[in-house]
Design a protein around this motif. Structure first.
Motif: not given
Ligand code: ZN
Ligand code: ANZ
Length: 845
Positions: A436, A439, A479-480
């Protein structure tokens, strides 16, 4: 009696074993557990004679262990990922999965035809998500524990297979599979931290006393632990240069210092000296492949600087040299021409001194007059305070002085490098990580495992099909939630074979294995396979096991207690005798199946046009496709039956040596199977004893057991030949009946089909596969015969050879039955008889 119908019996008993899952191992068995494992095959499409030999050996042991009261785990599966499936996809347009699964089905049928006592309920294939998904979980466990990392590094790139190779997979500068010259490239790669366990992996070898010494030595050398020294030379311009060496003992043999072309010293000089700049440029143009680096001409540029020897042995010239690499050690070295070949070549070219400082045996002559550098063992000469020390002691001494003087630092160095596991291929375990932009590296969440391979992939262009798949790699960041990319590398297939033996022991759906169950089976008591796996597979599996222990998943240090490396199956080679043939030499090899026999046994090859080309008999070599000297096991099994093939695989050579396949050999084995059948079916006498045969039988039971335990299968077979010959010679008796009934169980591990067939009619009920190994009567093992003196009134009249431990009455009867004694007594009856057991019979007339 009728002939033994092997084909019918084979099919029947194989079906019975299958239906009853006779060889399924029970986790909850109260019996002592025994884990027998042969290295699982790559599903190439057909089994070969090497497999047959390997699996027959394991099978004899597994069946024997069952008979001696063990709960045996003897599983089989498929090392199913790897390049050949992708090659097939590229060449034939078949999907790697379909190709692999069809091969597995075909090979499984072939293995079943040999009647191996395998637990097929535990079969696994590493290419299925229910295997590799768990591997992904383990990879993430290792990642969490810091045993996995990603870094940009120069990698070995195989330009034919279009993939990165581990150092271990580069042999003489070429890809181990493709044979292509390997190139150096910079790529971000995943690594497993095998070096963290380097010391443990060396120490652990000490406990593996049931491994071949040569394999332990190969592993030790591969890990290559040695002492290194890093230190600074003071330079004539007031600066200094730091060097790294693994041979501090050779310090007094140094005749120059060399730095890499991209070393700061070289760069600084190039900035103000056009000649130096040109030289540095020239170094960059040199070849980059490992093979080229080894062989290319050594080039140097004299910087005009000198370096002061730390022990006051003068000033050394400082060169820029093309054979010094910037990304290894410190990018600078001191050169010792007498003891390093690269330095030797360099010194010869630039006329630098070549001073011997290590001498072997009586090579005490300090003048160096050899053609090449000497890197062997020996003692120090020509080296002041080091003279007379061996290499290790001299290394320690130099390191101690460097540290005491504050000008250098000793270190332990290893040849072993971390295991690069990234492969830019489709047919492997996807690395479960997402990249990512925000991240960074994000592990795939556990509940999303397995990360499955996409089915719809193309192989029409080179490169990684996963990377060019239109959708597969595009995912949301766990994660995001932003758009992110899957890692498109797959794991080296050696990862798959690093833990399959644990998954065999325990295979729950929801995790890689159950710790308690796995620990109840492991370690593998006897592992059997080819010596070609002495380093790679066995080292990786040892590492993986230790890594699992490190993350708390299993309490096990070494996965394989016993290791046996079997010899190869060889065959004569045949070549067309065409003297001025100008095609590739390989084109002349002829398969044994394509030979015709002419007059006087001469071999020739019949051409389609009706011509005959004479054949030259070549050397006996390992069966290989390239030499066309393979024998396909399948038609042989169809012709002779499984037992004859198994018997031949065990009989002719010690198992660690090569076995030459021969028509005579398999026919001999077949005839022996028929001899067994004649005995099993022969008329029973029912009564009468034959002590000699009883003894022979019990001796054989003990000897065959000992031979199987020692994996000396050819010795076990030889003992069985002797017993069969003794039974055939013996007169009918109850002893003979017993010997024949016992023989069924003695041959059962090697020839299980005929043994079951005979047991079904003459045995004690049930399957012989479940029968107990015959008990040895220890009394019948003691030295069987003694020589007894027969005296009349104290005078020796005869000596008799009698069974040891014979009762007094029997000894007396034997003495009185002797012709010499009858004549000497001349019709008189002795008044008194004195018997000293096993020694003497004295008749008082
Ligand atoms: Zn991420
Ligand atoms: C002196 C010496 C004498 C060496 C001798 C060898 C033999 P391994 O053992 O494979 O790790 N070396 C060090 N850094 C280098 C670099 N950047 N480029 C090229 N060569 C380098 O190799 C360590 C040895 O390789 C070191 O020990 C050094 O040469 C060389 F009889 O130092 B030796």
């Amino acid at each position: 009696t009728t002939r033994f119908n092997a084909l019918k019996a084979d099919a029947h008993w194989q079906r019975v074993w299958d239906e009853r899952t006779t060889f399924a191992a029970r986790d909850d068995s109260p019996k002592p557990k025994s884990y027998v494992l042969e290295m699982f095959p790559y599903p190439s499409g057909k089994i070969h004679m090497g497999h047959v030999r390997n699996y027959t050996m394991g099978d004899v042991l597994a069946r024997y262990r069952r008979m001696t009261g063990h709960e045996v785990l003897h599983p089989m599966g498929w090392d199913a990922f790897g390049m050949p499936a992708e090659n097939a996809a590229m060449e034939k347009g078949v999907h790697p999965g379909n190709w692999t699964r069809a091969n597995i089905a075909a090979m499984k049928a072939q293995l079943k035809r040999l009647g191996f006592a395998l637990d097929w309920t535990r079969e696994l294939a590493t290419c299925e998500p229910d295997y590799y998904g768990h591997e992904q979980a383990l990879f993430l466990d290792f990642y969490k524990a810091g045993l996995v990392y990603r870094k940009e590094s120069a990698v070995n790139w195989d330009p034919v297979d279009m993939t990165v190779l581990a150092n271990e997979q580069v042999i003489d500068g070429r890809g181990w599979r493709s044979g292509a010259l390997v190139e150096k490239r910079k790529l971000s790669q995943w690594f497993l931290k095998i070096t963290q366990f380097a010391d443990e992996l060396i120490e652990g070898l000490g406990s593996l006393d049931q491994w071949p010494d040569k394999v332990r030595l190969m592993q030790e050398n591969w890990i290559g632990k040695s002492q290194g020294l890093q230190f600074r030379f003071a330079l004539s311009d007031g600066g200094s240069v730091e060097v790294f060496t693994t041979r501090p003992d050779t310090m007094f043999g140094a005749s120059f210092v060399a730095v890499a072309a991209d070393h700061p010293i070289a760069q600084a000089l190039a900035a103000r000296d056009a000649d130096a700049a040109a030289f540095v440029e020239r170094c960059k143009q040199g070849g980059t492949t490992a093979a080229e680096l080894e062989t290319q001409e050594k080039l140097g540029y004299d910087t005009g600087l000198t370096a002061t020897h730390p022990f006051g042995a003068g000033e050394l010239p400082v060169y820029i040299a093309n054979f010094v690499l910037m990304d290894y050690g410190t990018g600078a070295v001191f050169g010792v021409p007498a003891h390093d070949q690269r330095d030797f070549d360099f010194a010869t070219k630039y006329r630098l001194p070549i001073r011997r400082v290590v001498a072997d045996g009586d090579m005490t002559d300090p003048a160096f007059d050899e053609e090449a550098a000497y890197s062997g063992p020996g003692r120090l000469v020509n080296s002041h305070f080091l003279d007379g020390l061996d290499i290790d002691a001299a290394k320690s001494e130099v390191i101690a002085r460097a540290e005491a003087g504050g000008w250098g630092q000793g270190s332990t160095v290893y040849r072993l490098r971390d295991w690069g596991v990234s492969r830019q291929r489709y047919w492997g375990t996807p690395i479960p990580v997402i990249h990512c932009a925000t991240c960074g590296e994000v592990p795939v969440p556990r509940e999303q495992l397995p990360v499955k391979l996409p089915e719809d992939v193309t192989f029409d262009v080179p490169g990684n099909p996963l990377d060019r798949h239109p959708t597969w790699k595009h995912v949301a960041c766990p994660g995001c939630g932003a758009d992110a990319l899957r890692d498109t590398d797959t794991l080296d297939t050696f990862a798959d074979s690093s833990w399959y033996f644990i998954r065999f022991a325990s295979q729950p759906d929801d995790r890689p294995f159950d710790r308690t169950v796995a620990e109840s089976w492991l370690p593998v008591g006897q592992y059997i396979g080819g010596v070609e796996h002495a380093i790679l597979h066995l080292l990786y599996a040892r590492f993986w096991t230790r890594a699992l222990r490190h993350v708390g998943l299993i309490d096990l240090a070494e996965p394989f207690t016993g290791l046996f490396t079997q010899g190869m199956v060889t065959h004569e080679t045949y070549r067309l005798d065409i003297p001025d043939h100008d095609g590739p030499p390989g084109a002349l090899w002829v398969s044994p199946a394509d030979l015709s026999v002419g007059e006087g046994g001469a071999l020739f090859f019949q051409t389609e046009e009706g011509g005959a080309i004479p054949i030259i008999r070549g050397r006996v070599e390992k069966m290989s496709k390239s030499k066309k000297n393979t024998i396909d096991p399948e038609p042989i099994v169809d012709q002779y039956g499984a037992d004859a093939v198994r018997w031949f695989m065990l009989s002719d050579s010690p198992p660690e040596r090569d076995l030459e396949w021969s028509e005579n050999g398999i026919e001999g084995a077949w005839r022996f199977v028929q001899r067994l059948w004649r005995l099993f079916e022969s008329e029973k006498a029912g009564e009468g004893s034959d002590v000699a045969l009883d003894r022979k039988l019990h001796r054989t039971i003990a000897d065959v057991a000992a031979a199987i335990e020692a994996l000396s299968f050819n010795k076990a077979v030889a003992k069985l030949y002797e017993l069969v010959a003794a039974i055939e010679k013996a007169a009918p008796s109850a002893s003979r009946d017993t010997a024949i009934a016992t023989l069924m169980r003695l041959v059962a591990p090697m020839a299980p089909h005929i043994a079951e067939e005979a047991w079904a009619t003459h045995g004690a009920g049930g399957l012989i596969a479940d029968a107990a190994w015959p008990a040895v009567d220890a009394a019948l093992l003691v030295e069987d015969e003694v020589t007894i003196a027969v005296q009349i009134n104290g005078k020796l009249r005869d000596t008799l050879t009698l069974p040891k431990g014979l009762a007094k009455e029997d000894a007396e009867a034997a003495a009185l039955a002797s012709d010499k004694i009858i004549r000497a007594l001349d019709g008189k009856t002795p008044r008194k008889v004195i018997v000293v057991p096993d020694r003497l019979v004295n008749l008082v007339a």
